[in-house]
Design an enzyme around this catalytic site. Structure first.
Site, short mmCIF file in Angstrom:
data_model
loop_
_atom_site.label_atom_id
_atom_site.label_comp_id
_atom_site.label_asym_id
_atom_site.label_seq_id
_atom_site.Cartn_x
_atom_site.Cartn_y
_atom_site.Cartn_z
N GLU A 64 -7.25 81.14 62.34
CA GLU A 64 -5.80 81.24 62.36
C GLU A 64 -5.37 81.50 63.80
O GLU A 64 -5.97 82.31 64.50
CB GLU A 64 -5.30 82.40 61.48
CG GLU A 64 -5.61 82.20 60.01
CD GLU A 64 -5.21 83.38 59.12
OE1 GLU A 64 -4.30 84.15 59.49
OE2 GLU A 64 -5.83 83.53 58.07
N GLU A 83 -10.21 87.93 54.62
CA GLU A 83 -9.83 89.34 54.70
C GLU A 83 -10.27 90.15 53.49
O GLU A 83 -9.47 90.76 52.80
CB GLU A 83 -8.32 89.43 54.92
CG GLU A 83 -7.99 88.79 56.25
CD GLU A 83 -6.54 88.93 56.71
OE1 GLU A 83 -5.65 88.78 55.86
OE2 GLU A 83 -6.33 89.16 57.90
#
Ligand code: GAL
Length: 868
Positions: free
Chosen positions: A452, A386
């Site tokens: 994820e 991210e």
């Protein structure tokens, strides 16, 4: 205005080039232990680096100062806890001064002496006897300094000044506690003249080996017959490499990671990650994690059929990788780069695309790759997490490919697959995952992983079996990694704490409590569920046929024992990735390997209804068995789970909000009408309860119908009984149904049908944030025993049961486990059905099939008093 050194965007100054972690016969002196320590709330500590700090406090190294009474832990997920003005940081910049006397060992003759730090959060400066040696950031990355010239051979003052905030904090915005200090080991290393500073060993699945060293070396391998390395069979061989001055050794594993079209392969066979995301975290010591803790966690992972770890979101302590090498876990090693907080300001100023940060980015990638390039467990490099997209990440990918052509590159936010070798997504919906499996969307030519999925926050995740079915159906999908391995609760005053518990002005609450194991390492029901779903040997019934799937890529079933009704079944050896059908199997089957149950297949139980005809009608009784009956109500509510609190990717309004809007949390009873309705609404339920005599017991028939046309799924629908008893937690709960753990419609792979028994206290799942838990499904019969007697409850049809030593309201209102106190009532919840869990806190909502939608239910129970 003044720029501090820790606000200068630069790679470490005075540090040595990154190199491989090697075991050596050259001297090593650990500097872990007690150091002198002084803490200041601002960067200006007023302390002289030459001051040995003899009169100061002391602090253990490694540790975090916030966990020893200096400053406080703080938790944010995405948001920076300081203004976004890179590279500047606030005046309130807690700073620790560390001192310790070091002495170069006498027998370290000649050569150089290095000072190595494995983890310092976030920026530090080093001096010896007041002379500056260097400075560095990169909290989860190793850095070494040459201190040969500074060490006198006598007592030397080693000074380290650590600042909590620095320019580096802007690229370390991972979703975790902000914790500072020297939190990994520190050591002095002797480097003999003519030693081996670095090595790059490539050991391939075909048995070939190449050893690259900066100096001429001799090497020997302790092996006769070479077997390939895999997580299933982690065969390691000792490689010794020598010069006249030094011998180093490495445990190497022979394996080849490759990509063939859209398939990810290991040694030519499909590589499917059954993985978890792992942070460094311990409830008492934060990111300073002991070796014993790491060993325990790795053993727990292996025991639960986990075969892979993504080191979210930074390189772990090197010891962790050595465990993965030895025990067999595939690792995606991730670089210590996350700039997520920039997303909240429209990615303005994101370091990932700012040339001023290029050297810092490259330095971070190098330090990871160089240190761990010889680890067989590391099968992929990840650029970070991210951090948006930008040229610095592209440059890191390019450098890494040039340096190590043996491992694919991963980075989730490279959404078009420009620089990466695998396409990666987080928390896709089922529909999206399926489409990706079919090759739709960006980068269809690449293998795909979910870096994820299955957000394990609170009670959940539900719906893992559905993900697994899609992973199995599409070879392009090389598995994924559950978010995440462990809850990050910090132990304080006897309870686990989360964001907001330390007075943080901005925080993200319990979002840091989203693991498969509780902070004390107890497996949550989510882990039990995962283990059942990820089983390498899957069993299922198809009528009287037992279907056996060997999901291992490299292991046959020669060592698996299949048993039914106490007898071993005659099953031929099933090769890897093959299946077998055994006909005429009439009882439940288990598959056991090395004494561990890998899976169970249960034949659907034939439900024997407690057909006891209703006799004479009677009024509501005062007692049920040994318990005074203190209350009976309709039960259409649950203490919201954390998944109930979010709408989910594919929803707009959370379950909780919808349920509250329908007033399920505030139903009031009108006896004249037999109705339960909320204030202000004309919807609700009509309930008809009939009590009657039934043989030696009492029969209760409950008819519940929705009033009006509303379709909302219900958290549960049934009744709650309040039974008075002085010690409800100690009541013994026995049942015939799914167990021993809790189960919900979308989380029931890890439980099985049978007779189960535990105390009411043990039947509670201790989620860090109290919430709905403890449901037992497909119950046909249960009993509740106290020393004076036993109440048996039999259902006409299977029901859901939960027994609690506190009320639903108490469960809902408590924010920490220690706020829940047992009273003198045992709450018995008997329902015709419940809604599942889903993964809406970060992912899809409860799937339609797992929502309890019935408009009308009829329940019937017979209560019998037994003498226990
Ligand atoms: C992801 C992130 C993780 C964690 C998770 C939610 O977006 O990569 O670090 O924050 O969401 O728990």
């Amino acid at each position: 205005m003044m720029t501090e050194l820790f606000e200068v965007i630069e790679p470490p100054v005075g540090a040595l080039p990154a190199r491989a972690r090697l075991r050596s016969d050259a001297g090593v002196l650990s500097l872990d232990g007690t150091w002198q320590f002084f803490w200041s709330p601002t960067a200006d500590t007023g302390k002289d680096p030459a001051d040995p700090g003899t009169t100061w406090d002391t602090l253990p190294v490694p540790s975090h100062w916030q966990l020893h009474g200096y400053g406080s832990p703080a938790y944010t997920n995405v948001r920076f806890p300081f203004p976004v003005d890179p590279p500047y940081v606030p005046e309130a910049n807690p700073t620790g001064e560390y001192r310790r006397i070091v002495r170069r060992p006498r027998d370290w003759r000649g050569g150089r002496v290095l000072l190595r730090f494995d983890g310092v959060d976030s920026w530090f400066q080093v001096w010896v006897n007041g002379e500056e040696v260097g400075r560095a950031s990169g909290s989860r990355l190793t850095v070494e300094f040459d201190v040969t010239e500074q060490l006198t051979g006598g007592d030397d003052v080693l000074a380290v000044r650590v600042h909590q905030w620095s320019f580096g904090s802007y690229v370390e915005d991972q979703d975790q506690w902000w914790l500072s200090g020297i939190f990994r080991s520190v050591a002095l290393l002797h480097r003999p003249e003519g030693g081996i500073d670095d090595l790059f060993v490539v050991a391939a699945g075909d048995g070939s080996l190449s050893v690259t060293a900066p100096v001429p070396v001799r090497w020997s391998l302790d092996a006769t017959d070479i077997q390939p390395w895999s997580a299933e069979k982690p065969a390691l061989y000792r490689l010794s490499v020598s010069t006249d001055a030094e011998t180093v050794s490495l445990d190497i594993g022979f394996r080849t990671v490759s990509i063939d079209g859209d398939r990810l392969l290991l040694n030519g066979a499909p590589l499917v990650f059954r993985g978890v995301n792992r942070h460094d975290i311990d409830a008492r010591t934060g990111r300073a994690v002991s070796r014993a803790r790491m060993e325990h966690d790795v053993a727990l992972m292996k025991k639960h059929n986990i075969n892979a770890v993504r080191t979210s979101h930074y390189p772990p302590d090197p010891y962790f990788l050595s465990l993965c090498d030895r025990q067999g876990l595939y690792v995606i090693e991730e670089c210590d780069i996350e700039t997520h907080g920039f997303q909240l300001v429209g990615w303005r100023g994101n370091p990932s695309d700012d040339p001023a940060w290029a050297d810092v980015y490259l330095d971070r990638m190098r330090r990871m790759v160089e240190r761990d390039k010889n680890a067989p467990s590391v099968v992929m490099w990840s650029l970070g997490n991210e951090a948006g997209w930008g040229r610095n990440l592209a440059a890191n990918a390019a450098w890494t490919k040039g340096r190590d052509s043996t491992r694919p590159i991963h980075y989730e936010a490279d959404e078009e697959g420009v620089s990466v070798d695998v396409y990666s997504r987080m928390y896709p919906t089922y529909e999206k995952l399926e489409a990706i499996g079919q090759g739709l969307g960006p980068a269809p030519e690449l293998p795909m992983i979910m870096c994820e999925y299955g957000h394990a926050m609170g009670n959940g995740p539900g719906g893992l079996a559905d993900y697994e079915a899609i992973i199995d159906a599409y070879p392009r999908i090389a598995g994924g990694f559950i978010w995440e391995w462990a809850d990050h609760g910090l132990l304080r005053d006897g309870s686990y704490r989360y964001g907001g518990d330390f007075g943080e002005p901005v925080h993200d609450g319990s979002f840091v409590i989203d693991g498969l194991i509780f902070p004390d390492r107890t497996p949550s029901p989510g882990l039990t569920e995962l283990a059942a779903i990820k089983t390498p040997v899957r069993l299922s019934f198809d009528g009287d046929d037992l279907f056996i799937e060997n999901r291992w890529s490299f292991t046959d079933t020669a060592d698996v024992v299949f048993a039914a009704a106490g007898e071993n079944l005659d099953v031929p050896v099933i090769p890897p990735l093959s299946s077998y059908r055994l006909t005429g199997v009439h009882s439940d089957v288990t598959a056991t390997h090395d004494g561990r149950v890998l899976s169970r297949a249960r034949r659907p139980p034939s439900v024997v209804a407690a057909v006891v005809r209703a006799g004479r009608s009677i009024p509501r009784p005062d007692r049920l068995g040994p318990f005074p009956l203190a209350g009976l109500t309709l039960d259409a509510w649950r203490a919201p789970t954390e998944n109930d609190r979010f709408p989910g990717w594919d929803g707009e309004v959370s379950m909780e909000e919808q349920w509250r809007a329908a007033g399920l949390d505030r139903l009031v009873f009108s006896p004249g009408r037999g109705r339960y309705q909320p204030a202000g609404l004309d919807s609700g339920f009509e309930v008809d309860c009939r009590w009657s005599e039934a043989g030696g017991g009492i029969r209760l028939e409950v008819d519940i119908a929705r009033l009006g046309e509303w379709q909302l799924p219900l958290p549960r629908l049934g009744i709650a009984l309040a039974l008075r008893t002085p010690d409800p937690g100690s009541v013994v709960f026995e049942w015939l149904g799914l167990g021993p753990g809790e189960s919900y419609p979308d989380s029931r792979a890890g439980v099985w049908h049978g007779e189960h028994r535990m105390s009411v206290r043990e039947a509670q799942t201790p989620y860090v944030v109290p919430q709905e838990n403890g449901n037992r499904s497909e119950v046909t019969r249960m009993s509740l025993a106290v020393p004076s007697g036993k109440l048996e409850i039999a259902g006409d049809s299977p029901f859901d049961a939960a027994v609690r030593p506190w009320s639903t309201a108490a469960l809902e209102n408590a924010r920490h486990a220690d706020e829940l106190v047992e009273g003198d009532v045992l709450w018995v919840h008997l329902a015709a059905g419940v809604t599942g869990l889903g993964s809406a806190s970060c992912g899809p909502a409860v799937r339609p099939a797992a929502r309890f939608q019935a408009a009308r239910v009829r329940l019937a129970f017979v209560f019998t008093t037994l003498t226990s």
